[in-house]
Design an enzyme around this catalytic site. Structure first.
Site, PDB file in Angstrom:
ATOM      1  N   ASP A 177       0.916  -1.076  -0.109  1.00 26.62           N
ATOM      2  CA  ASP A 177       0.102  -0.154  -0.039  1.00 26.62           C
ATOM      3  C   ASP A 177       0.957   1.308  -0.026  1.00 26.62           C
ATOM      4  O   ASP A 177       1.528   1.336   1.096  1.00 26.62           O
ATOM      5  CB  ASP A 177      -0.942  -0.133   1.435  1.00 26.62           C
ATOM      6  CG  ASP A 177      -1.848   1.076   1.048  1.00 26.62           C
ATOM      7  OD1 ASP A 177      -1.670   2.175   0.939  1.00 26.62           O
ATOM      8  OD2 ASP A 177      -3.320   0.689   1.583  1.00 26.62           O
ATOM      9  N   HIS A 178       1.085   1.898  -1.303  1.00 23.29           N
ATOM     10  CA  HIS A 178       1.987   2.808  -1.435  1.00 23.29           C
ATOM     11  C   HIS A 178       2.028   4.061  -0.137  1.00 23.29           C
ATOM     12  O   HIS A 178       2.956   4.639   0.086  1.00 23.29           O
ATOM     13  CB  HIS A 178       2.286   3.261  -2.633  1.00 23.29           C
ATOM     14  CG  HIS A 178       1.348   4.142  -3.316  1.00 23.29           C
ATOM     15  ND1 HIS A 178       0.111   3.615  -3.709  1.00 23.29           N
ATOM     16  CD2 HIS A 178       1.128   5.412  -3.155  1.00 23.29           C
ATOM     17  CE1 HIS A 178      -0.550   4.768  -4.098  1.00 23.29           C
ATOM     18  NE2 HIS A 178      -0.014   5.969  -3.905  1.00 23.29           N
ATOM     19  N   HIS A 240      -6.022   2.904   1.397  1.00 23.65           N
ATOM     20  CA  HIS A 240      -4.975   3.754   1.912  1.00 23.65           C
ATOM     21  C   HIS A 240      -5.441   4.522   2.979  1.00 23.65           C
ATOM     22  O   HIS A 240      -4.854   4.689   4.080  1.00 23.65           O
ATOM     23  CB  HIS A 240      -4.506   4.770   0.788  1.00 23.65           C
ATOM     24  CG  HIS A 240      -4.418   4.423  -0.457  1.00 23.65           C
ATOM     25  ND1 HIS A 240      -3.569   3.373  -0.591  1.00 23.65           N
ATOM     26  CD2 HIS A 240      -4.827   4.705  -1.765  1.00 23.65           C
ATOM     27  CE1 HIS A 240      -3.492   2.937  -2.044  1.00 23.65           C
ATOM     28  NE2 HIS A 240      -4.258   3.688  -2.669  1.00 23.65           N
TER      29      HIS A 240
END
Ligand code: NAD
Length: 485
Positions: A177-178, A240
């Site tokens: 999950d950047h 996110h």
């Protein structure tokens, strides 16, 4: 730095993500000395390509996205093998190539598999890696890096999870999950636990409410085919936003290890209240953008490939409740949407205020700690101080710190960090299955309540901060959004 010994196999190595983000990240790890002699990168996809052509593709990627000529010594560690990942027989040549690279570069059987491919292939590839024996049996590790999205509902996520767990145990799976790779998201824990003033006050006795905002200015652009089936709820909230909330809501981990950190986050996730349809109506707001005030931008329904009667959400705001001793009664407000007034990712922690102080004669603003993640890293802490006037009066002032240009220059990009952490075996900044599962159950409850009711759209103007109902949601509790765009 300590040299890391590993092979990384990139599935989807000729794709957009590999070219834009993954190879530049690997090059940075090489330049910083994490990768020296004992590493190899195997690219694979269904495209016909020689190793020389693939090496040229990697050089082009470094040139285009880093504006540098890649070192020949770096490029020599790259190899290519064509394979159709849906065909069992295609894994044999991959296996042979992996074993050869393992020998040539003395990689000790350490293997990472990165799935830069369409999500429908994730389970298939994981299972073939095991059944066709591409996992090493004598190395220190086999690890799987997996791109988003992880399912589109709890049911589909669980099916994928079952496929992955046939081949990999939870500690071998690195779910990307950047947002968890962003510098200021990683700073949350440091700010919370490293400062007694925050650490001791991080609970219902001192915190009034917490707000998390992930706002975009762009509309759907040309992604309606995907976005109209996902919406802000599945595209931004489930993953996110929930992962950021995890860092905010968790208790202090018993020790500073990935296992303990995940355990602490999971304790919070497991206490998240999943809503009934009535509670969804009370606690969640959906929006869809209309044209802007000057009518120069399309509304969502006029965008390319969007069905004329689409009920899709391009905006979501809602209230989360955690049934824990720490948080009972403290609302976590979250929101995310497209075509909003500003592009930002930020967290505003609003502290309680004592109205009786100074004999109650002064209006006192609440203290707010703001952690600004994007577009630039910043911390703001607004507190009460004395005004300069001769009579006794107070005023709010803001202490501010910004990431400097030098800091920024040395801050690794999320993908570089995530690849490094996977090589290093540190799963602290990855999504774990339990958290992903809870987030899906939470989001599914909202989606199904919405699917059962019709809403009039559009209900917010492009360039605003979203529907009026999102302001009312907080006003009902006596709160307001700190960030107003
Ligand atoms: P892409 O379409 O550009 O590349 C897909 C790759 O998969 C290509 O190399 C293609 O050859 C390969 N492929 C497709 N079918 C195959 C088959 N049957 N056998 C072997 N190889 C096959 O996709 P992308 O944009 O690079 O995205 C890859 C993954 O990363 C997706 O899961 C996507 O959701 C995710 N992602 C992408 C971005 C991005 O910025 N592009 C950002 C975040 C996440």
């Amino acid at each position: 730095p300590k040299e890391i010994t590993t092979l990384v196999t990139f599935f989807g190595a000729t794709g957009d993500l590999a070219k834009r983000k993954l190879f530049p990240s690997v090059y940075n790890l090489y330049k910083k000395g994490f990768l020296q002699e004992h590493f190899a990168i195997l690219g694979t996809s269904r495209q016909e390509m020689t190793t020389e052509e693939f090496q040229a593709f990697v050089s082009d990627s470094i040139k285009e996205f880093m504006n540098e000529d890649a070192d020949a010594d770096f490029i020599r560690h790259f190899d290519y093998e064509k394979a159709d990942i849906t065909v069992a027989a295609d894994y044999a040549p991959l296996k042979a190539k992996i074993e050869k690279l393992d020998q040539d570069f003395a990689l000790k059987g350490n293997r990472i598999f990165y799935m830069s491919i369409a999500p429908r292939f994730f389970g298939t590839v994981a299972q073939y890696l095991k059944s066709e024996e591409l996992l090493s049996t004598d190395g220190e590790f086999n690890r799987l890096m997996i791109e988003k999205p992880f399912g589109v509902s709890f049911e589909t996520a669980e099916k994928l999870q079952n496929e992955l767990s046939d081949a990999f145990s939870e500690d071998q799976v690195y779910r990307i999950d950047h947002y968890l790779g962003k510098e200021m998201v990683q700073n949350i824990a440091t700010l919370r636990f490293g400062n007694p003033i925050f650490n001791n006050a991080w609970n219902k006795d001192y915190i009034d409410n917490i707000q998390v905002t992930l706002s975009e200015t762009l509309g759907v652009e040309d992604r309606a085919g995907y976005y109209d089936t996902a919406g802000a709820l599945r595209d931004m909230i489930q993953n996110h936003t929930m992962q950021v909330v995890g860092w905010l809501a968790m208790d202090e981990p018993t020790e500073w290890t990935d296992t303990a950190i995940r355990e602490a986050k999971n304790k919070a996730f497991n206490a998240l209240k999943i809503y009934t349809p009535e509670e969804v109506a009370e606690n969640f707001v959906r929006g869809q953008y209309g044209p802007d005030a000057d009518n120069t931008q399309n509304g969502y329904l006029q965008e390319k490939d969007v069905p004329a009667d689409s009920q899709n959400n391009t905006y979501v705001a809602g209230k989360l409740e955690f049934a824990t001793d720490r948080w009972n009664g403290v609302p976590f407000y979250i929101r995310s949407g497209k075509r909003l007034a500003a592009k930002t990712t930020r967290i505003d922690v609003v502290f309680k205020q004592d109205a009786n102080i100074f004999n109650g004669a002064q209006p006192l603003e609440k203290n707010v700690l703001s952690i600004i993640v994007d577009p630039e890293g910043k911390i703001e802490y607004s507190i009460i101080a004395k005004d300069t006037t001769p009579e006794f009066k107070t005023r709010p002032i803001t202490l501010e710190w910004k990431v400097s240009a030098e800091d920024k220059a040395q801050t690794p990009e999320p993908y570089e960090r995530m690849i490094h952490d996977t090589m290093d075996g540190n799963g602290s900044n990855f999504a774990d299955w339990n958290g992903v599962a809870v987030a899906w159950k939470f989001v599914d409850a909202i989606q199904s309540a919405w699917d059962a009711t019709h809403q009039e759209f559009p209900n917010y103007v492009s360039g605003s901060m979203g529907p009026v109902a999102a302001d009312e949601l907080l006003a009902r509790d006596g709160h307001k959004w700190i960030y107003e765009g």
